[in-house]
Design a protein around this motif. Structure first.
Motif, PDB file in Angstrom:
ATOM      1  N   ASP A 127       5.512  27.371 -93.074  1.00  0.00           N
ATOM      2  CA  ASP A 127       4.630  27.635 -91.925  1.00  0.00           C
ATOM      3  C   ASP A 127       5.261  28.733 -91.059  1.00  0.00           C
ATOM      4  O   ASP A 127       6.480  28.823 -90.940  1.00  0.00           O
ATOM      5  N   LYS A 128       4.411  29.576 -90.479  1.00  0.00           N
ATOM      6  CA  LYS A 128       4.882  30.669 -89.631  1.00  0.00           C
ATOM      7  C   LYS A 128       3.940  30.831 -88.451  1.00  0.00           C
ATOM      8  O   LYS A 128       2.721  30.829 -88.612  1.00  0.00           O
ATOM      9  N   GLU A 129       4.525  30.953 -87.247  1.00  0.00           N
ATOM     10  CA  GLU A 129       3.710  31.132 -86.043  1.00  0.00           C
ATOM     11  C   GLU A 129       4.390  32.159 -85.133  1.00  0.00           C
ATOM     12  O   GLU A 129       5.587  32.074 -84.876  1.00  0.00           O
ATOM     13  N   TYR A 130       3.603  33.125 -84.669  1.00  0.00           N
ATOM     14  CA  TYR A 130       4.133  34.099 -83.716  1.00  0.00           C
ATOM     15  C   TYR A 130       3.754  33.646 -82.305  1.00  0.00           C
ATOM     16  O   TYR A 130       2.575  33.469 -81.988  1.00  0.00           O
ATOM     17  N   VAL A 131       4.756  33.431 -81.459  1.00  0.00           N
ATOM     18  CA  VAL A 131       4.521  32.985 -80.078  1.00  0.00           C
ATOM     19  C   VAL A 131       4.474  34.218 -79.180  1.00  0.00           C
ATOM     20  O   VAL A 131       5.502  34.841 -78.886  1.00  0.00           O
ATOM     21  N   ARG A 132       3.274  34.604 -78.774  1.00  0.00           N
ATOM     22  CA  ARG A 132       3.092  35.852 -78.025  1.00  0.00           C
ATOM     23  C   ARG A 132       3.794  35.820 -76.665  1.00  0.00           C
ATOM     24  O   ARG A 132       4.328  36.827 -76.204  1.00  0.00           O
ATOM     25  N   LYS A 133       3.780  34.663 -76.027  1.00  0.00           N
ATOM     26  CA  LYS A 133       4.329  34.564 -74.679  1.00  0.00           C
ATOM     27  C   LYS A 133       5.797  34.964 -74.642  1.00  0.00           C
ATOM     28  O   LYS A 133       6.256  35.649 -73.712  1.00  0.00           O
ATOM     29  N   THR A 134       6.567  34.518 -75.639  1.00  0.00           N
ATOM     30  CA  THR A 134       8.009  34.795 -75.666  1.00  0.00           C
ATOM     31  C   THR A 134       8.392  35.810 -76.726  1.00  0.00           C
ATOM     32  O   THR A 134       9.573  36.146 -76.871  1.00  0.00           O
ATOM     33  N   GLU A 135       7.407  36.278 -77.514  1.00  0.00           N
ATOM     34  CA  GLU A 135       7.616  37.297 -78.545  1.00  0.00           C
ATOM     35  C   GLU A 135       8.664  36.877 -79.571  1.00  0.00           C
ATOM     36  O   GLU A 135       9.587  37.616 -79.906  1.00  0.00           O
ATOM     37  N   VAL A 136       8.529  35.647 -80.055  1.00  0.00           N
ATOM     38  CA  VAL A 136       9.422  35.153 -81.114  1.00  0.00           C
ATOM     39  C   VAL A 136       8.585  34.508 -82.217  1.00  0.00           C
ATOM     40  O   VAL A 136       7.403  34.180 -82.024  1.00  0.00           O
ATOM     41  N   TYR A 137       9.215  34.328 -83.372  1.00  0.00           N
ATOM     42  CA  TYR A 137       8.573  33.647 -84.499  1.00  0.00           C
ATOM     43  C   TYR A 137       9.104  32.220 -84.615  1.00  0.00           C
ATOM     44  O   TYR A 137      10.314  31.990 -84.520  1.00  0.00           O
ATOM     45  N   LYS A 138       8.178  31.308 -84.811  1.00  0.00           N
ATOM     46  CA  LYS A 138       8.532  29.919 -85.079  1.00  0.00           C
ATOM     47  C   LYS A 138       8.317  29.689 -86.573  1.00  0.00           C
ATOM     48  O   LYS A 138       7.185  29.722 -87.064  1.00  0.00           O
ATOM     49  N   GLU A 153      13.738  29.338 -84.724  1.00  0.00           N
ATOM     50  CA  GLU A 153      13.142  30.333 -83.836  1.00  0.00           C
ATOM     51  C   GLU A 153      13.934  31.632 -83.993  1.00  0.00           C
ATOM     52  O   GLU A 153      15.158  31.636 -83.878  1.00  0.00           O
ATOM     53  N   THR A 154      13.214  32.724 -84.278  1.00  0.00           N
ATOM     54  CA  THR A 154      13.892  33.994 -84.518  1.00  0.00           C
ATOM     55  C   THR A 154      13.088  35.155 -83.931  1.00  0.00           C
ATOM     56  O   THR A 154      11.865  35.058 -83.793  1.00  0.00           O
ATOM     57  N   ASP A 155      13.769  36.236 -83.592  1.00  0.00           N
ATOM     58  CA  ASP A 155      13.100  37.379 -82.957  1.00  0.00           C
ATOM     59  C   ASP A 155      12.194  38.141 -83.919  1.00  0.00           C
ATOM     60  O   ASP A 155      11.261  38.821 -83.494  1.00  0.00           O
ATOM     61  N   SER A 156      12.488  38.074 -85.234  1.00  0.00           N
ATOM     62  CA  SER A 156      11.666  38.812 -86.205  1.00  0.00           C
ATOM     63  C   SER A 156      11.576  38.026 -87.507  1.00  0.00           C
ATOM     64  O   SER A 156      12.401  37.164 -87.792  1.00  0.00           O
ATOM     65  N   TRP A 157      10.526  38.377 -88.308  1.00  0.00           N
ATOM     66  CA  TRP A 157      10.348  37.767 -89.621  1.00  0.00           C
ATOM     67  C   TRP A 157       9.451  38.679 -90.462  1.00  0.00           C
ATOM     68  O   TRP A 157       8.280  38.870 -90.136  1.00  0.00           O
ATOM     69  N   PRO A 158       9.991  39.271 -91.524  1.00  0.00           N
ATOM     70  CA  PRO A 158       9.180  40.194 -92.349  1.00  0.00           C
ATOM     71  C   PRO A 158       7.940  39.501 -92.917  1.00  0.00           C
ATOM     72  O   PRO A 158       8.013  38.347 -93.356  1.00  0.00           O
ATOM     73  N   HIS A 161      10.528  18.746 -74.589  1.00  0.00           N
ATOM     74  CA  HIS A 161      11.217  19.703 -75.455  1.00  0.00           C
ATOM     75  C   HIS A 161      10.473  21.033 -75.522  1.00  0.00           C
ATOM     76  O   HIS A 161       9.265  21.078 -75.725  1.00  0.00           O
ATOM     77  N   VAL A 162      11.225  22.118 -75.327  1.00  0.00           N
ATOM     78  CA  VAL A 162      10.675  23.478 -75.476  1.00  0.00           C
ATOM     79  C   VAL A 162      11.710  24.324 -76.216  1.00  0.00           C
ATOM     80  O   VAL A 162      12.873  23.950 -76.341  1.00  0.00           O
ATOM     81  N   SER A 163      11.274  25.475 -76.679  1.00  0.00           N
ATOM     82  CA  SER A 163      12.203  26.389 -77.344  1.00  0.00           C
ATOM     83  C   SER A 163      13.092  27.062 -76.301  1.00  0.00           C
ATOM     84  O   SER A 163      12.766  27.113 -75.113  1.00  0.00           O
ATOM     85  N   ASP A 164      14.216  27.610 -76.766  1.00  0.00           N
ATOM     86  CA  ASP A 164      15.122  28.319 -75.859  1.00  0.00           C
ATOM     87  C   ASP A 164      14.410  29.474 -75.165  1.00  0.00           C
ATOM     88  O   ASP A 164      14.586  29.697 -73.961  1.00  0.00           O
ATOM     89  N   GLU A 165      13.619  30.212 -75.942  1.00  0.00           N
ATOM     90  CA  GLU A 165      12.967  31.411 -75.401  1.00  0.00           C
ATOM     91  C   GLU A 165      12.008  31.069 -74.265  1.00  0.00           C
ATOM     92  O   GLU A 165      11.953  31.765 -73.251  1.00  0.00           O
ATOM     93  N   ILE A 166      11.234  29.998 -74.437  1.00  0.00           N
ATOM     94  CA  ILE A 166      10.285  29.594 -73.379  1.00  0.00           C
ATOM     95  C   ILE A 166      11.043  29.192 -72.123  1.00  0.00           C
ATOM     96  O   ILE A 166      10.698  29.597 -71.007  1.00  0.00           O
ATOM     97  N   ALA A 167      12.099  28.384 -72.291  1.00  0.00           N
ATOM     98  CA  ALA A 167      12.870  27.916 -71.137  1.00  0.00           C
ATOM     99  C   ALA A 167      13.525  29.079 -70.395  1.00  0.00           C
ATOM    100  O   ALA A 167      13.452  29.161 -69.161  1.00  0.00           O
ATOM    101  N   LEU A 168      14.119  29.994 -71.126  1.00  0.00           N
ATOM    102  CA  LEU A 168      14.822  31.104 -70.489  1.00  0.00           C
ATOM    103  C   LEU A 168      13.846  32.101 -69.874  1.00  0.00           C
ATOM    104  O   LEU A 168      14.154  32.744 -68.867  1.00  0.00           O
ATOM    105  N   ASP A 169      12.660  32.223 -70.473  1.00  0.00           N
ATOM    106  CA  ASP A 169      11.633  33.105 -69.926  1.00  0.00           C
ATOM    107  C   ASP A 169      11.113  32.578 -68.593  1.00  0.00           C
ATOM    108  O   ASP A 169      10.720  33.363 -67.721  1.00  0.00           O
ATOM    109  N   GLU A 170      11.118  31.257 -68.419  1.00  0.00           N
ATOM    110  CA  GLU A 170      10.577  30.638 -67.200  1.00  0.00           C
ATOM    111  C   GLU A 170      11.672  30.051 -66.330  1.00  0.00           C
ATOM    112  O   GLU A 170      11.410  29.165 -65.498  1.00  0.00           O
ATOM    113  N   ILE A 171      12.903  30.515 -66.480  1.00  0.00           N
ATOM    114  CA  ILE A 171      14.039  29.882 -65.810  1.00  0.00           C
ATOM    115  C   ILE A 171      13.923  29.926 -64.287  1.00  0.00           C
ATOM    116  O   ILE A 171      14.438  29.057 -63.581  1.00  0.00           O
TER     117      ILE A 171
END
Length: 636
Positions: A83-94, A138-143, A294-304
């Motif tokens: 499964d692959k999901e791009y999270v637009r809010k934090t610009e990361v791939y789940k 969770e990663t910043d990019s995924w080909p 529970h949230v991803s690191d990117e979401i938490a740090l984006d809304e810190i």
């Protein structure tokens, strides 16, 4: 050398030294004395020795490297995209990936994994499904064309390398911070102690809990820190939870941390109706009741800037700093560390650097930090050091609400200067049962010689790091079986009963033996006992019934530390059953004589009883399966 005499009754004092502590006990009047040696007391003084701490973090990392060579030889693990999901809010791939087979739980410890040709990725969750396993990262990019990848586990060594780097950075580049000046220059601030907040403590709190609550919420820029000493069952988690809710309602930003996930989750369970609460970490490691936060690191740090409360382990914080997702600066108004007495100094300092003020909650009479190294400071916490240097900044919680009075009185007298009172309404005539195996020296459990790691399997086996005991395991299973026979609600029995042991090998043996034997006997339940745990892992938790399996048959380092025994004996709310020999340490002997004088139940088992009992049957089954039980999950 003259024989030391008891200062109370004149009887002989038995002595034992471990690490930097001398333990003295009189078996006649049960007087006990704990003396910390000069070297120990010198390490408690401020300022801290930078060089010794640098050596500690370096040697801890080196020891970890030695341990993990067998894992590192494994190399990369194949994984397939599910499964692959791009999270637009934090610009990361789940990304969700599946392995063909189960792999060691050791890969999740650092909370990070390395993806070949991509870099480090954060682990969000690990799930098991039959013989296979999946991981969500969770990663910043995924080909787009990637449906297959290679993963390299990131073990403890990577975490310790990061810890060493962050610690050295702090002591080299942050010498003007308040924390550095406090710890490494011993600069003290003079100010008048006042509480400048209008909030009143909850009316249900006792006097010491009110003081602790006010000492937390009353911190300001001048009152840099406070210490809460919470003996077993005194309600420290409740106090922390209420203080956090008050602070969050005033708009404060709070970091809640500890060296374990469970300690954080216990606090988060108290935070219902608190706004903007985020929990970081691997989802499957978090209690089900807390996963809603529970949230991803990117979401938490984006809304810190908007968050009121963030929960993350001390290890997670080090990884965030090491991967440069966080910077070393005062982001939070409060940093609250639970079970602070179990964290090493280099582990806790990075988290404290993130706050304008901090609260350490712990107990220096419970388990100390655990380190792979045995350099100076390895078993001394920052909590204990600050407690020694600033006794006026500590609050002792003085009323316990958990265990029967007979257990609380023993703990209070030995470890807390008799300052702990008990408020428990439950009346139990015999809350302690000791099944004494001292009479069993040698017992034939079969003619055929079986081996585990090239050694003949006996009633008990001692290795350099651990211990297992077949006899004790059989007795523990017999106790569980008797509970099941007497009670109709099988699940209720398992939910309320916990087995604890000082040794990982025995925990593994008990876990697999329980399932194996009860499957053979066709007992109709799902074989999901809530806990078979080590004593260390169960600190800070409780259960209605506790079975404490001593396991060792002679003196062993795990039982020589009186603080481990204090933890083991103070976990129960109703009934404590101890299985094993009393003479494995001075402190176990002391407790045995203490309950004997108070007419608690002591059952001495001999060889004739075993032959007639269910124990004999269980012994044979466990003996024949020891290798299978202990080798499970040892491969990556």
């Amino acid at each position: 050398m003259p024989i030391p005499k008891c200062i109370k009754c004149g009887g002989r004092l038995f002595e034992h030294k471990f690490n930097k502590v001398l333990l003295q006990m009189c078996s006649k009047c049960l007087y006990i004395n704990i003396i910390k040696q000069k070297k120990y007391m010198d390490l408690l003084k401020l300022p801290l020795d930078q060089i010794k701490l640098r050596v500690l973090v370096r040697e801890e990392r080196r020891e970890s490297e030695k341990e993990e060579r067998r894992f590192r030889n494994k190399g990369y693990i194949s994984a397939w995209l599910t499964d692959k999901e791009y999270v637009r809010k934090t610009e990361v791939y789940k990304i969700k990936l599946r392995f063909k087979e189960k792999i060691s739980g050791a890969i999740s410890f650092a909370g990070t994994i390395y993806v070949k040709n991509l870099g480090y990725a954060t682990i969000l969750d690990i799930e098991s499904d039959g013989d296979s396993q999946s991981i969500t990262i969770e990663t910043d990019s995924w080909p787009d064309y990637w449906y297959y990848c290679l993963l390299r586990p990131v073990f403890t060594t990577f975490l310790l390398e990061t810890q060493e780097r962050i610690f050295n950075e702090i002591v080299n580049n942050y010498m003007n911070t308040r924390l550095y000046k406090l710890l490494f220059k011993n600069e003290r601030y003079s100010y008048k102690e006042t509480i400048n907040i209008e909030e009143k403590p909850p009316s249900i709190f006792d006097i010491s809990q009110r003081k602790a609550y006010l000492s937390i919420v009353g911190l300001d820029k001048k009152k840099y820190f406070t210490l809460i000493k919470g003996p077993p069952g005194t309600g420290k988690t409740t106090v922390i939870g209420e203080a956090i809710k008050t602070l969050a309602s005033k708009g404060a930003k709070i970091l809640v941390t500890s060296h374990t996930n469970v300690a954080i989750d216990n606090i988060f369970e108290k935070l219902n109706k608190t706004k903007l609460v985020y929990r970081l970490g691997i989802r499957s490691k978090i209690l089900p009741s807390v996963r809603k936060y529970h949230v991803s690191d990117e979401i938490a740090l984006d809304e810190i800037d908007k968050i009121n409360v963030i929960g993350a382990t001390l290890y997670k914080i080090i990884m965030l700093l090491g991967l440069e997702k966080l910077k070393i600066k005062e982001i939070f108004d409060w940093v609250i560390v639970d079970e602070a007495s179990m964290a090493t100094i280099p582990l806790i300092i990075p988290a404290l650097m993130l706050g304008r003020r901090f609260v350490l909650v712990g107990d220096d009479q419970q388990l100390p930090p655990i380190s792979r190294s045995h350099e100076d400071y390895y078993d001394i916490s920052l909590f204990e050091i600050l407690l020694h240097n600033f006794p006026n900044k500590s609050i002792l919680l003085q009323t316990q609400y958990r265990m029967p009075k007979i257990l609380a009185d023993w703990s209070s007298k030995l470890f807390y200067e008799n300052k702990i009172t008990t408020k428990v309404n439950r009346k139990i005539n015999v809350p302690v049962v000791w099944i004494d195996t001292s009479k069993i020296v040698n017992f034939n459990i079969g003619k055929r010689i079986l081996r585990y790691k090239h050694e003949p399997i006996k009633l008990s086996y001692r290795s350099k790091r651990s211990f297992y005991n077949i006899l004790n395991a059989a007795i523990v299973l017999m106790i569980i079986k008797e509970y099941l026979v007497k009670n109709k609600n099988l699940k209720n029995v398992l939910d309320k009963t916990v087995i604890i042991t000082p040794y990982r090998a025995q925990r593994k043996l008990l876990n697999h033996a329980l399932r194996n034997i009860f499957n053979i006997e066709d007992i109709a339940f799902h074989l999901d006992m809530k806990e078979i745990s080590t004593v260390d892992a169960f600190q800070g938790r409780e259960a209605e019934n506790v079975i404490f399996d001593i396991t060792a048959t002679k003196e062993h380092r795990a039982l020589l530390d009186y603080r481990r025994i204090n933890v083991a004996i103070t976990r129960t709310k109703k009934l404590l059953i101890i299985v094993g020999k009393p003479n494995v340490s001075l402190i176990t002997r002391h407790f045995y004589l203490y309950i004997k004088k108070r007419n608690q139940k002591i059952i001495v088992i001999n060889e004739n009883q075993i032959k007639k009992d269910l124990i004999q049957q269980y012994l044979k089954i466990i003996r024949e399966n020891v290798s299978k039980y202990l080798l499970v999950n040892e491969k990556l």
